[in-house]
Design an enzyme around this catalytic site. Structure first.
Site, mmCIF file in Angstrom:
data_model
loop_
_atom_site.group_PDB
_atom_site.id
_atom_site.type_symbol
_atom_site.label_atom_id
_atom_site.label_comp_id
_atom_site.label_asym_id
_atom_site.label_seq_id
_atom_site.Cartn_x
_atom_site.Cartn_y
_atom_site.Cartn_z
ATOM 1 N N ASP A 140 -10.163 -11.046 8.271
ATOM 2 C CA ASP A 140 -11.591 -10.793 8.441
ATOM 3 C C ASP A 140 -12.352 -11.867 7.645
ATOM 4 O O ASP A 140 -11.774 -12.598 6.832
ATOM 5 C CB ASP A 140 -11.974 -9.376 8.006
HETATM 6 C C1 BGC Z 1 -16.599 -8.171 10.390
HETATM 7 C C2 BGC Z 1 -15.690 -8.323 11.589
HETATM 8 C C3 BGC Z 1 -16.142 -9.472 12.442
HETATM 9 C C4 BGC Z 1 -16.172 -10.711 11.577
HETATM 10 C C5 BGC Z 1 -16.441 -11.978 12.345
HETATM 11 C C6 BGC Z 1 -16.859 -9.477 9.677
HETATM 12 O O1 BGC Z 1 -17.853 -9.364 8.747
HETATM 13 O O2 BGC Z 1 -16.051 -7.221 9.518
HETATM 14 O O3 BGC Z 1 -15.673 -7.129 12.314
HETATM 15 O O4 BGC Z 1 -15.307 -9.619 13.549
HETATM 16 O O5 BGC Z 1 -17.142 -10.517 10.569
HETATM 17 O O6 BGC Z 1 -17.710 -12.207 12.666
#
Ligand code: BGC
Length: 729
Positions: free
Chosen positions: A288
Site C-alpha cells: 500500500d
Molecule cells: C489506499 C489504497 C490505495 C492506494 C493507492 C492508499 O492510501 O489505502 O487503498 O489503493 O492508496 O492509491
C-alpha cells in the site's frame, strides 16, 4: 522444459543490472511541484491546521504540475506508476520506457478504479446492496473498458475487507459486514475487471486489497491495530480474499494495519505461507502507499533499510511510492544481507504479468482517440443508472411512495443540488460535473417542483423553507454525508446526522406535509429519530453519475426498489460494531437486567442486515429442509402478495446450534434474487454444502461437527422461517 515466456523472462533477467531489477519493483506516484517549497502532503497539513487558508491552498494548487521523474524512468529505475489516468501521459511515459531505456521493458500503470472510472457507479457499499454478482461483474467490465482506454493496466480493487464497524470510513469501499457477500462481490469484480484473457487490450488487472482484515481495525479507526483470533480471521475475514484469488486475481495489496502485532506489509506468514503456499497465488504483490517505510512507525523496523529488507523477505514485490526499495535494496544485496534470488523472484513475477498483459508486444494499448470514444458512452450511463437504482434501499414507506407525477414537490436540502457530491469517496477519475443531481433530474421531467437548500450559513432557513413547502403536496428532503465524510482517513466517532440536518427534518415534519427523506452517505448512519418521524426513507448512498435519474426512477415507481442492506443500521454510535452474525453469548440480550445489552439503547438495530422494502410485498411459507449426500437442500414457497411485479432477495442463514466453540447466532449461507409477477408463487431452492457448516476448533483444525443445525429463510436477517436438521458427518 521452460515455456517460451519463461525463457524470455529468464533471458531478460540475465541481462538486467541490479539497479534495473530494483527499478522494476519501484512504483512511482507522480509528485506535485508548483509555486510551493514544501511537499504536497505538508501543504495539505498546512491547510488542515490553518497555517494557510483554503483559498491560498487553491491558488498554490493551480500552479501545481505533476513530476513523473522521467530522469529515473530513462535509466530504468521505475517499473510502474500509480495514478496516471490518461492515455496521452501513459503513452508518453511508455514511449520513454520502451524506446529510451536500455532494455525497453514496458511500464505497468496502476490506478484506483474503485467504483467506475469516468462513468462513476454507486460506491461499493451501495452496489453490494443489489446482491447481484452479474451486475457487479458488468459494472466492473465497464470500468475496465474505460480505464484501459485511458491507459490504465491495473486497478487497486476490489476491496473485500469485511467491515463490521460503521465508524470506519472505508466501509464505503467494500461490500459490507458479511463474509459471503464480500467474497461473491470481490470474485465478480475480479472476473469483470480482468475479462477472459489478460492480453486483451481491455483487460484490467485486479489488485485485491487490503490483505488482510483491514476492516477489523480497533474501534473503527483508520490504520489502527487489528487483533483477531486466528479462528475469526479464517472464518470471517480470509474467505473473501480467497474467493478473489480463486477467481483469478493477479495482484494483492497487503494492508496498512498490523495483524496480531505484525504489519501486513512485512507479514511473511500472511504473504508467503497463506497467500502463496497454501492458496497457490502466483501473481504480484504491491505494497500500500508508503507502507514499507511506515513499518518504521509501526516500530518493527529500526529504519527504512530494515523495513525494505523485511518487506522483500515477506514477499512484497512492488514498493508503492515509499522509495524504501530503491534507496536500500542495492546496498542490502551487495552487503549480502538480502539474497539476490529474492529480488529475482519479485522481478520474474512482475515481468510475467507484463508479458501476460501483452505489453512487450503491444506496449500502447490505447490512444487519445480510443479514450475519447470510450469514456461515458450512453450505454455506460444507462448501466450506471441501472446499478444505482438496484443499489438504493427503501428503508421505510408508509403509503407515501411511489410519488404521483401530478403532485407538487418541495425539494429541500443542499445535497439535492450538488452534482459533484454524488460520486462519493474514491472516484479519482470522476468529473463531478458529469453527474446528474436530483434537482437536474427533476428539471428534465417537467414535474412541478421548487427547490431550497434548507440550511443557509449554518442555520435552517425557516421562512424560505416554509414558503417552499406551503405550495407543495410533498417534501423530498435530501440529507446525509458529504463524500469526504467516508473513504480513507474518514473514520467518525459519531455516525448520527448532524444536529442541523435533524432540525431541518423536524421542522419539515411539523409542516404536516409528507416527507420523503433521501439519504446520501457512505456508511451506515444512526438515524433513530428520522426513522420514527418521516413516513418514507430512501437510502440512496453516494449513487454515482446517474444519481438524480436513478432516484426518480425509484421515487416515481418506474423501477420497483429491490436492494437490501449489507450492513446493519444501529441506533447510536456507541453500539458499533453492531452486526448480525455475532457469536452466541452466555446471556443473550433480553428484558432482564443481567443480559448482554446497553442500558440506553434498544436491543434491535434500527434496520437489520438484509433489510429493504419494495412497492410490492412478499409472503414466505412452507420452508422444508432435506438432507442430501453432501448438502442440505432448503425449499421455500415465495409469493408476490402485492400488486406490482418485483424482485425479492431471498436469504438463507444457518446456525450451528451446539458446537464445541460458540458459533454465530446466524450466518448467511446463500441468497437468490428472484422476479415475481403480482400474485405469482414460486419455490425457491438453496443447497448449502456441508463444508459451509464447519469451523476452526481450538487447535485450528477445520471440523464439521455433527448435531443440530437451524436454517432460517426470509427477506432479511431478522424475519425468517426456521427449520432444524440433525446432521451426522
Ligand atoms: C489506499 C489504497 C490505495 C492506494 C493507492 C492508499 O492510501 O489505502 O487503498 O489503493 O492508496 O492509491
Amino acid at each position: 522444459m521452460m515455456d517460451v515466456q519463461t525463457q524470455k523472462i529468464e533471458a531478460l533477467l540475465a541481462e538486467m543490472t541490479l539497479e534495473e531489477k530494483i527499478g522494476q519493483l519501484q512504483q512511482c506516484g507522480p509528485s506535485l511541484v508548483g509555486a510551493f517549497e514544501v511537499s504536497f502532503e505538508e501543504l495539505l497539513d498546512m491547510m488542515f491546521d490553518g497555517r494557510i487558508s483554503q483559498a491560498e491552498f487553491g491558488r498554490l494548487m493551480s500552479t501545481a504540475e505533476q513530476d513523473f521523474h522521467e530522469e529515473d524512468l530513462r535509466v530504468g529505475k521505475i517499473g510502474s506508476y500509480n495514478g496516471v489516468g490518461d492515455a496521452l501521459t501513459a503513452n508518453r511515459l511508455q514511449k520513454i520506457a520502451v524506446e529510451e531505456t536500455r532494455l525497453g521493458i514496458p511500464l505497468l500503470f496502476g490506478y484506483d478504479v474503485i467504483h467506475g472510472f469516468r462513468t462513476v457507479t454507486p460506491i461499493p457499499l451501495a452496489e453490494s446492496c443489489a446482491w447481484d454478482p452479474a451486475l457487479w461483474q458488468r459494472t466492473a467490465r465497464m470500468s475496465a473498458q474505460e480505464a484501459t482506454a485511458a491507459g490504465v493496466h491495473m486497478t487497486f480493487a476490489p476491496m473485500v475487507d469485511v467491515a463490521k464497524d460503521a465508524r470506519w470510513g472505508r466501509v464505503s469501499e467494500g461490500a459490507g459486514e458479511d463474509t459471503l457477500l464480500n467474497g461473491d462481490y470481490g470474485a465478480a469484480k475480479v472476473r469483470g475487471f480482468q475479462g477472459d484473457d489478460l492480453a486483451q487490450t481491455d483487460a484490467l488487472v485486479a489488485c485485491l486489497k487490503h490483505f488482510a482484515a483491514y476492516g477489523a481495525g480497533e474501534a473503527g479507526k483508520d490504520y489502527n491495530r487489528v487483533d483477531l483470533s486466528l479462528q475469526r480471521l479464517w472464518e470471517e475475514y480470509l474467505p473473501a480474499y480467497k474467493a478473489c484469488i480463486d477467481a483469478g486475481a493477479q495482484a494483492v495489496m497487503p494492508a496498512f494495519n498490523d495483524l496480531n502485532g505484525v504489519p501486513c506489509t512485512v507479514n511473511d506468514w500472511l504473504l508467503r505461507a497463506v497467500l502463496r503456499d497454501e492458496w497457490g497465488f502466483e501473481g504480484i504483490t504491491v505494497s500500500d502507499a508508503n507502507a514499507i517505510a511506515e513499518c518504521v512507525n509501526h516500530g518493527v523496523a529500526a529504519d527504512r533499510q530494515a523495513a525494505a529488507k523485511q518487506a522483500l523477505q515477506a514477499g512484497v514485490d512492488i514498493d508503492m511510492t515509499s522509495n524504501a526499495y530503491s534507496e536500500n535494496l542495492q546496498g542490502l544485496i551487495e552487503a549480502g544481507e538480502v539474497a539476490e534470488a529474492l529480488l529475482d523472484e519479485a522481478v520474474q513475477r512482475i515481468l510475467k504479468l507484463k508479458f501476460e498483459l501483452g505489453l512487450f508486444d503491444q506496449p500502447y494499448r490505447t490512444d487519445a482517440e480510443k479514450e475519447k470514444a470510450t469514456l461515458v458512452k450512453p450505454e455506460y450511463r444507462a448501466l450506471a443508472r441501472e446499478a444505482a437504482a438496484k443499489s438504493m434501499v427503501l428503508l421505510k414507506n408508509e403509503a407515501v411512495l411511489p410519488l404521483q407525477p401530478q403532485q407538487k414537490i418541495a425539494v429541500i436540502g443542499g445535497l439535492a443540488d450538488d452534482a459533484g457530491q454524488m460520486t462519493g469517496a474514491w472516484a479519482i477519475g470522476a468529473h463531478g460535473d458529469e453527474c446528474v443531481s436530483l434537482v437536474q433530474a427533476m428539471d428534465a421531467t417537467g414535474i412541478d417542483y421548487v427547490y431550497h437548500p434548507g440550511i443557509v450559513d449554518g442555520s435552517v432557513a425557516s421562512d424560505a423553507v416554509n414558503q417552499a413547502v406551503d405550495a407543495a403536496d410533498m417534501v423530498i428532503l435530501a440529507i446525509g454525508e458529504q463524500k469526504e465524510e467516508s473513504g480513507e482517513a474518514a473514520s467518525k466517532a459519531d455516525i448520527s446526522l448532524p444536529a442541523i440536518q435533524l432540525e431541518l427534518a423536524e421542522m419539515l415534519v411539523r409542516t404536516g406535509k409528507p416527507v420523503v427523506a433521501v439519504l446520501f452517505n457512505g456508511r451506515p448512519l444512526a438515524i433513530p429519530t428520522l426513522a420514527e418521524q418521516v413516513p418514507a426513507i430512501l437510502e440512496a448512498w453516494h449513487p454515482g453519475l446517474e444519481a438524480g435519474n436513478a432516484i426518480l426512477d425509484l421515487l416515481y415507481g418506474r423501477v420497483n426498489p429491490s436492494a437490501k442492506l449489507t450492513t446493519t443500521f444501529p441506533h447510536t454510535t456507541g453500539q458499533c460494531p453492531l452486526y448480525y452474525d455475532h457469536i452466541a453469548t452466555g446471556r443473550p440480550g433480553g428484558k432482564s437486567k443481567f443480559t448482554s445489552k446497553y442500558l440506553d439503547t434498544p436491543l434491535e438495530p434500527v434496520y437489520p442486515f438484509g433489510f429493504g422494502l419494495s412497492y410490492t410485498t412478499f409472503a414466505y411459507s412452507d420452508l422444508r429442509a432435506e438432507k442430501r449426500a453432501d448438502a442440505v437442500r432448503l425449499t421455500v414457497t415465495l409469493k408476490n402478495s402485492g400488486n406490482r411485479a418485483g424482485e425479492e432477495i431471498v436469504q438463507c442463514y444457518v446456525q450451528d446450534k451446539v458446537a464445541k466453540r460458540a458459533r454465530p447466532v446466524k450466518r448467511l449461507a446463500a441468497y437468490r434474487k428472484v422476479l415475481l409477477q403480482p400474485g405469482e408463487s414460486i419455490e425457491v431452492e438453496f443447497e448449502v454444502p456441508f463444508e459451509k457448516l464447519g469451523y476452526y476448533d481450538q487447535r485450528m483444525d477445520f471440523v464439521l461437527e455433527s448435531g443440530e443445525f437451524a436454517f432460517f429463510v426470509g427477506g432479511n436477517s431478522r424475519d425468517n422461517l426456521a427449520e432444524t436438521v440433525d446432521l451426522m458427518f
